[in-house]
Design a protein around this motif. Structure first.
Motif, short mmCIF file in Angstrom:
data_model
loop_
_atom_site.label_atom_id
_atom_site.label_comp_id
_atom_site.label_asym_id
_atom_site.label_seq_id
_atom_site.Cartn_x
_atom_site.Cartn_y
_atom_site.Cartn_z
N LEU A 86 85.20 -0.78 121.33
CA LEU A 86 85.40 -2.21 121.32
C LEU A 86 84.15 -2.86 121.67
O LEU A 86 83.62 -2.65 122.61
CB LEU A 86 86.55 -2.79 121.60
CG LEU A 86 88.08 -2.35 121.11
CD1 LEU A 86 89.26 -2.67 121.71
CD2 LEU A 86 88.03 -3.25 119.62
N LYS A 87 83.83 -3.97 121.05
CA LYS A 87 82.72 -4.70 121.33
C LYS A 87 83.05 -6.30 121.45
O LYS A 87 84.16 -6.74 120.93
CB LYS A 87 81.63 -4.58 120.20
CG LYS A 87 81.23 -3.19 119.80
CD LYS A 87 80.41 -3.32 118.42
CE LYS A 87 79.96 -2.05 118.03
NZ LYS A 87 78.94 -2.31 116.77
N PRO A 88 82.61 -7.20 122.27
CA PRO A 88 82.73 -8.50 122.38
C PRO A 88 83.03 -9.18 121.20
O PRO A 88 83.78 -10.26 120.97
CB PRO A 88 81.52 -9.16 123.28
CG PRO A 88 81.01 -7.98 124.03
CD PRO A 88 81.40 -6.63 123.34
N GLU A 89 82.36 -8.74 120.02
CA GLU A 89 82.35 -9.33 118.84
C GLU A 89 83.49 -8.94 118.11
O GLU A 89 83.95 -9.54 116.99
CB GLU A 89 81.05 -9.15 117.91
CG GLU A 89 80.49 -7.73 117.76
CD GLU A 89 79.65 -7.56 118.94
OE1 GLU A 89 79.57 -7.75 120.06
OE2 GLU A 89 78.54 -6.60 118.36
N ASP A 90 84.46 -8.01 118.50
CA ASP A 90 85.73 -7.83 117.97
C ASP A 90 86.66 -8.74 118.40
O ASP A 90 88.06 -8.91 117.79
CB ASP A 90 85.94 -6.33 118.10
CG ASP A 90 85.23 -5.30 117.68
OD1 ASP A 90 84.79 -4.40 118.32
OD2 ASP A 90 84.93 -5.47 116.44
N THR A 91 86.29 -9.55 119.46
CA THR A 91 87.15 -10.70 119.56
C THR A 91 87.90 -11.32 118.49
O THR A 91 87.04 -12.08 118.03
CB THR A 91 86.80 -11.39 120.77
OG1 THR A 91 86.65 -10.61 122.09
CG2 THR A 91 87.73 -12.62 121.56
N ALA A 92 89.25 -11.42 118.24
CA ALA A 92 89.64 -12.30 117.51
C ALA A 92 91.23 -12.30 117.46
O ALA A 92 91.94 -11.50 118.15
CB ALA A 92 89.38 -11.78 116.12
N VAL A 93 91.82 -12.96 116.69
CA VAL A 93 93.47 -12.76 116.58
C VAL A 93 93.66 -11.77 115.21
O VAL A 93 92.81 -12.06 114.24
CB VAL A 93 94.00 -13.97 116.05
CG1 VAL A 93 95.59 -13.71 115.53
CG2 VAL A 93 93.97 -15.15 117.45
#
Length: 124
Positions: A86-93
């Motif tokens: 996982l990457k920070p840009e995968d942060t999401a709902v």
């Protein structure tokens, strides 16, 4: 009606893994295509993955790049999204969706039922 409930979201460090689950109830069918979408603040909802009713066909968004897998257990009416590296840009709902017509579509407009979403936060 079909009800979808996501679970498994949370906070994870970059490089870590999470497994999301989506439990379906109501007038479910093992023939339904199940999909995952995600939405970050200020961005449009985007396609993550989809799986056919018999799990014979899967489809992924371009950004996934072999990091995620999608699977389903029709006996449990549950679909899973395993997310690795996982990457920070995968942060999401992350939202689960069900589609009554065949075809692992990436078009969110073609999905009939939606869950409430589960938050995934990846820290750097």
């Amino acid at each position: 009606q079909v009800q979808l409930v996501e679970s498994g979201g949370g906070l994870v460090q970059a490089g870590g893994s999470l497994r999301l689950s989506c439990a379906a109830s109501g007038r479910t069918s093992s023939s339904y295509v199940m999909g995952w979408f995600r939405q970050s603040p200020g961005k449009e909802r985007e396609f993550v993955a989809a799986i056919s009713g018999r799990a014979s066909v899967t489809r992924f968004g371009e950004f996934v790049k072999d990091r995620f897998t999608i699977s389903r257990d029709n006996a449990k009416n549950t679909v899973y999204l395993q997310m690795n590296s996982l990457k920070p840009e995968d942060t999401a709902v992350y939202y689960c969706a069900a589609r009554s017509f065949p075809g692992t579509s990436s078009d969110q407009r073609s999905y009939d039922y939606w869950g409430q979403g589960t938050q995934v936060t990846v820290s750097s």
